[in-house]
Design an enzyme around this catalytic site. Structure first.
Site, short mmCIF file in Angstrom:
data_model
loop_
_atom_site.label_atom_id
_atom_site.label_comp_id
_atom_site.label_asym_id
_atom_site.label_seq_id
_atom_site.Cartn_x
_atom_site.Cartn_y
_atom_site.Cartn_z
CG HIS A 1 -11.01 0.63 -18.02
ND1 HIS A 1 -10.59 0.87 -19.31
CD2 HIS A 1 -12.19 -0.03 -18.12
CE1 HIS A 1 -11.49 0.37 -20.16
NE2 HIS A 1 -12.46 -0.18 -19.46
CB SER B 1 14.30 2.03 2.42
OG SER B 1 15.06 3.22 2.32
CE LYS C 1 9.35 2.62 0.50
NZ LYS C 1 10.19 3.35 -0.45
CD GLU D 1 9.54 -3.00 -6.38
OE1 GLU D 1 9.59 -1.85 -6.81
OE2 GLU D 1 10.00 -3.33 -5.27
#
Ligand code: ARG
Length: 461
Positions: free
Chosen positions: A156, A277, A283, A290
């Site tokens: 979970h 970024s 970043k 992704e």
């Protein structure tokens, strides 16, 4: 321009209509397979005495020239010639004259296109299996380095029990092993030759399908000519296997993404597999992971697309089937690319062992140990669970963990608890003691890795 099939037509379609019907824009990827199929077909026609040796030699010469031009990237395809088959036939006759028209004796584009796709997937599936195996090897290498790295295990997405980080990585090895098995098994159904089925009913020429199969390296031929030209199951199966593979890569990608966050910081991706970024200088984004997670969607889409294309088509060939190719090409490219990237990403990532160590020492993932400890001392497990739960609650209220709780407070819940409980509660001990077969105990992980190595072609180790 007159079409190769233009005899019964009084007028030609406008170019934008041709454009809509043409597949050359994408099926040119089958150029090598189409040439291979033609070489085998014409050789068989010669061996059967259907074409003269002289004609066969001329055609083979023309095909060899086309092969040379294809390898040099010098073929110019045209939409007016619709697809790869008609484009090549036109080019052949341009080179060797009208005798080129004899190549299509006893053959149709329907068995031809199916043959091309079978040949194409046979090669690509071998590449997929190879890349899966390379990735598996990298996973084994990484896992081997982290057999004794203790990490939190989750259910979970809540801390559950301490585990070996190597054990966690190896879970993906076995998913990939099943993927590999599925792709291997699918070869049985890719390795069947449709050539010789003609348009759908077979042919009156005395062809020898088994000879064509032998030339092209197929172990079987389709038993039914109508099935041969209509079957796209093997592509659906490929897309389905690819979808499941992508499911596994996507789940792994999701973990990589979570593990790279500041909140987790369990791993750091190599700069070479990360991006920055354009506005936020600090970043470092896990774009590759992704993208793999995202690309899973298009592979599923390709599977659903083809199933839907096929579901209402009557036997045998229907032009709908031309829609089988783009999704297949796209899937091949997507899974080969994803496997390659993922392998590099895992090979170069750094595992933050300190952070993992800290994480596992500041949670309650050793609570099961306490319950098992009490159960071993004779307390019914349900009761042990209750007692442990109460002790966890006490700790939460005091802002401490089980290992920090003094013995007298433990004893307040159960007199069965002795000083030795602190050894049992150590996360390292918790992992080490899980020696049930396939468990996370270090010895079991070592055993598992030995078994895994046997699944990989030995020369790679
Ligand atoms: N371009 C076609 C396809 O990809 C080749 C087969 C065409 N056959 C036909 N009878 N129109 O499916």
């Amino acid at each position: 321009m007159t079409k190769l099939w233009g005899g019964r037509f009084q007028k030609s379609a406008e170019s934008w209509v041709d454009e809509f019907g043409a597949s050359i824009g994408f099926d040119q990827q089958l150029v090598m397979e189409d040439l291979e199929g033609s070489v085998a077909h014409v050789t068989m026609l010669g061996a059967q005495g259907i074409l003269s040796t002289e004609d066969v030699e001329k055609i083979l010469g023309g095909l060899a020239e086309l092969n040379r031009l294809a390898e040099a990237g010098e073929l110019e395809f045209s939409v007016a010639n619709e697809d790869i088959h008609l484009n090549l036939e036109k080019m052949l006759t341009d080179i060797i004259g009208p005798v080129g028209g004899k190549l299509h004796t006893g053959r149709s584009r329907n068995d031809q296109v199916a043959t091309d796709v079978h040949l194409f997937l046979k090669k690509r599936v071998v590449e997929v299996i190879d890349l899966i195996e390379t990735f598996q090897k990298t996973i084994v290498d990484k896992a081997e380095q982290h057999i004794e790295t203790i990490a939190p295990g989750y259910t979970h997405l809540q801390r559950a029990q301490p585990i070996s980080f190597g054990h966690h990585l190896m879970a993906y090895f076995w998913m990939l092993e099943r993927d590999k098995e599925r792709f291997n098994d699918s070869m049985k159904r890719i390795d069947i030759l449709p050539l010789g089925a003609g348009a759908m009913a077979g042919t009156t020429f005395p062809i020898d399908r088994l000879k064509s199969a032998e030339y092209l390296g197929f172990s079987k031929v389709y038993e039914n000519s109508m099935d041969a030209v209509s079957d796209r199951d093997f592509i659906v199966e490929f897309l389905s296997n690819a979808s499941l593979l992508m499911t596994h890569l996507s789940r792994f990608a999701e973990e990589i993404i979570i593990w790279s966050t500041d909140e987790f910081k369990f791993i750091e991706l190599d700069d070479a597999f990360s991006t920055g970024s354009s506005i936020m200088p600090q970043k470092k984004n896990p774009d590759m992971a992704e993208l793999i997670r995202g690309k899973t969607g298009r592979v599923y889409g390709n599977l659903m697309g083809l199933l839907t294309v096929l579901k209402g088509t009557p036997l045998t060939y229907n032009k709908d089937m031309q829609e089988d190719k783009e999704g297949m090409f796209d899937t091949v490219q997507t899974i080969l690319g994803s496997l390659k990237i993922f392998e590099g990403m895992v090979r170069t990532m750094t595992v933050n062992t300190e952070r993992l160590h800290k994480a596992v020492h500041s949670d309650f993932s050793n609570a099961t140990e306490l319950a098992d400890y009490l159960a071993t001392k004779g307390m019914p497990f349900r009761e042990a669970h209750e007692v442990t739960g109460k002790l966890v609650f006490t700790c939460i209220q005091r802002g401490i963990y089980l290992l920090d709780l003094p013995l007298k407070d433990m004893k307040a819940e159960s007199n069965l608890i002795e000083e030795d409980v602190y050894e049992v509660l150590r996360p390292e001990a918790a992992v080490r003691r899980r020696h049930s077969l396939g468990g996370t105990g270090f010895d079991q992980v070592r055993l598992q890795i030995e078994k895994a190595k046997e699944c990989i072609v030995p020369k790679q180790f």
